[in-house]
Write an enzyme that holds these catalytic residues in place. Structure first.
Site, PDB file in Angstrom:
ATOM      1  N   HIS A  22       0.838  -1.207   0.000  1.00 30.26           N
ATOM      2  CA  HIS A  22       0.000   0.000   0.000  1.00 30.26           C
ATOM      3  C   HIS A  22       0.865   1.245   0.000  1.00 30.26           C
ATOM      4  CE1 HIS A  22      -4.284  -1.080   0.530  1.00 30.26           C
ATOM      5  NE2 HIS A  22      -3.724  -2.250   0.717  1.00 30.26           N
ATOM      6  N   PRO A  23       0.406   2.286  -0.693  1.00 31.92           N
ATOM      7  CA  PRO A  23       1.164   3.546  -0.672  1.00 31.92           C
ATOM      8  C   PRO A  23       0.969   4.244   0.667  1.00 31.92           C
ATOM      9  CG  PRO A  23      -0.897   3.839  -1.836  1.00 31.92           C
ATOM     10  CD  PRO A  23      -0.797   2.371  -1.508  1.00 31.92           C
ATOM     11  N   SER A  39      -6.903   5.452  -5.615  1.00 29.23           N
ATOM     12  CA  SER A  39      -6.083   6.013  -4.532  1.00 29.23           C
ATOM     13  C   SER A  39      -5.891   7.510  -4.693  1.00 29.23           C
ATOM     14  CB  SER A  39      -4.714   5.328  -4.471  1.00 29.23           C
ATOM     15  OG  SER A  39      -4.832   4.016  -3.989  1.00 29.23           O
ATOM     16  N   GLN A  40      -5.650   7.965  -5.923  1.00 28.78           N
ATOM     17  CA  GLN A  40      -5.491   9.399  -6.179  1.00 28.78           C
ATOM     18  C   GLN A  40      -6.757  10.147  -5.772  1.00 28.78           C
ATOM     19  OE1 GLN A  40      -4.176  10.415 -10.164  1.00 28.78           O
ATOM     20  NE2 GLN A  40      -2.939   8.560 -10.252  1.00 28.78           N
ATOM     21  N   GLU A  42      -9.184   9.167  -3.697  1.00 26.24           N
ATOM     22  CA  GLU A  42      -9.418   9.111  -2.255  1.00 26.24           C
ATOM     23  C   GLU A  42      -8.525  10.087  -1.509  1.00 26.24           C
ATOM     24  OE1 GLU A  42     -10.778   4.461  -2.539  1.00 26.24           O
ATOM     25  OE2 GLU A  42      -8.795   4.928  -1.755  1.00 26.24           O
ATOM     26  N   GLN A  43      -7.243  10.163  -1.884  1.00 25.51           N
ATOM     27  CA  GLN A  43      -6.345  11.093  -1.204  1.00 25.51           C
ATOM     28  C   GLN A  43      -6.726  12.540  -1.482  1.00 25.51           C
ATOM     29  OE1 GLN A  43      -2.209  10.457  -0.874  1.00 25.51           O
ATOM     30  NE2 GLN A  43      -2.387   8.248  -0.643  1.00 25.51           N
ATOM     31  N   PHE A  74       1.006   3.558   7.055  1.00 23.89           N
ATOM     32  CA  PHE A  74      -0.279   3.828   7.695  1.00 23.89           C
ATOM     33  C   PHE A  74      -1.373   3.649   6.659  1.00 23.89           C
ATOM     34  CE2 PHE A  74      -3.606   7.000   8.664  1.00 23.89           C
ATOM     35  CZ  PHE A  74      -4.064   6.453   9.848  1.00 23.89           C
ATOM     36  N   ILE A  75      -2.368   2.819   6.984  1.00 26.77           N
ATOM     37  CA  ILE A  75      -3.460   2.528   6.053  1.00 26.77           C
ATOM     38  C   ILE A  75      -4.773   2.898   6.725  1.00 26.77           C
ATOM     39  CG2 ILE A  75      -4.653   0.721   4.746  1.00 26.77           C
ATOM     40  CD1 ILE A  75      -1.936  -0.806   4.767  1.00 26.77           C
ATOM     41  N   ALA A  77      -9.025   3.534   5.507  1.00 35.25           N
ATOM     42  CA  ALA A  77     -10.069   3.639   4.485  1.00 35.25           C
ATOM     43  C   ALA A  77     -10.551   5.083   4.532  1.00 35.25           C
ATOM     44  CB  ALA A  77     -11.203   2.651   4.772  1.00 35.25           C
TER      45      ALA A  77
END
Length: 163
Positions: A22-23, A39-40, A42-43, A74-75, A77
């Site tokens: 995970h990034p 991911s882009q 969500e961030q 750190f992950i 949702a």
């Protein structure tokens, strides 16, 4: 559920490999273009692309501390989170022991997969879905053993309870 079982039945080494793939949630923003589209988005939705210099420095320091302590990024949702939620969560989760955080990170992976799966369906009529997370903000982790009652109030005389 089937995808979760595959992960849950994996070895600890396989789970760790999954977590390490995970990034960083607060990765350097130059690297965002290397992330998946999901991911882009969500961030960006969290507001991590609008951090002040001070916030960015704090996020990078906490990310580094977290990775050093646990050995994986750190992950969270983060689909419905804010940058303040993320900051509170990482600060609280840094206080956890390895085994608790390892389990919590795997749970976050499950949540990410579930949210992305749900968002892939074409839904007509009512849009979206409701999630309710009780967060222990003192520790940055889910509040456990809490009873929550959700009410829908479309009209004053028509209140529905979803428990």
């Amino acid at each position: 559920e089937a995808m979760s079982k595959i992960v849950d039945n994996s070895s600890s080494a396989q789970k760790l490999e999954l977590l390490r793939s995970h990034p960083d949630l607060c990765a350097k923003f130059e690297t965002l273009k290397t992330l998946t589209t999901a991911s882009q988005q969500e961030q960006s939705n969290v507001g991590l692309n609008t951090l002040t210099d001070e916030e960015r420095t704090k996020f990078y320091a906490l990310n580094s501390e977290y990775r050093d302590k646990f050995g994986f990024p750190f992950i969270l949702a983060a689909r419905n989170a804010t940058k303040y939620t993320v900051l509170s969560a990482i600060e609280g989760r840094l206080e956890l022991e390895y085994d608790s955080e390892f389990s919590g990170a795997i749970h976050q992976v499950h949540k990410i997969a579930w949210m992305r799966l749900l968002s892939s369906f074409k839904i007509t009529g009512q849009k979206g879905f409701l999630t309710c997370h009780v967060l222990d903000t003192a520790h940055g982790c889910p509040g456990v053993h809490r009873y929550v009652r959700l009410y829908e109030n479309t009209r004053i005389s028509d209140i529905s309870c979803y428990a």
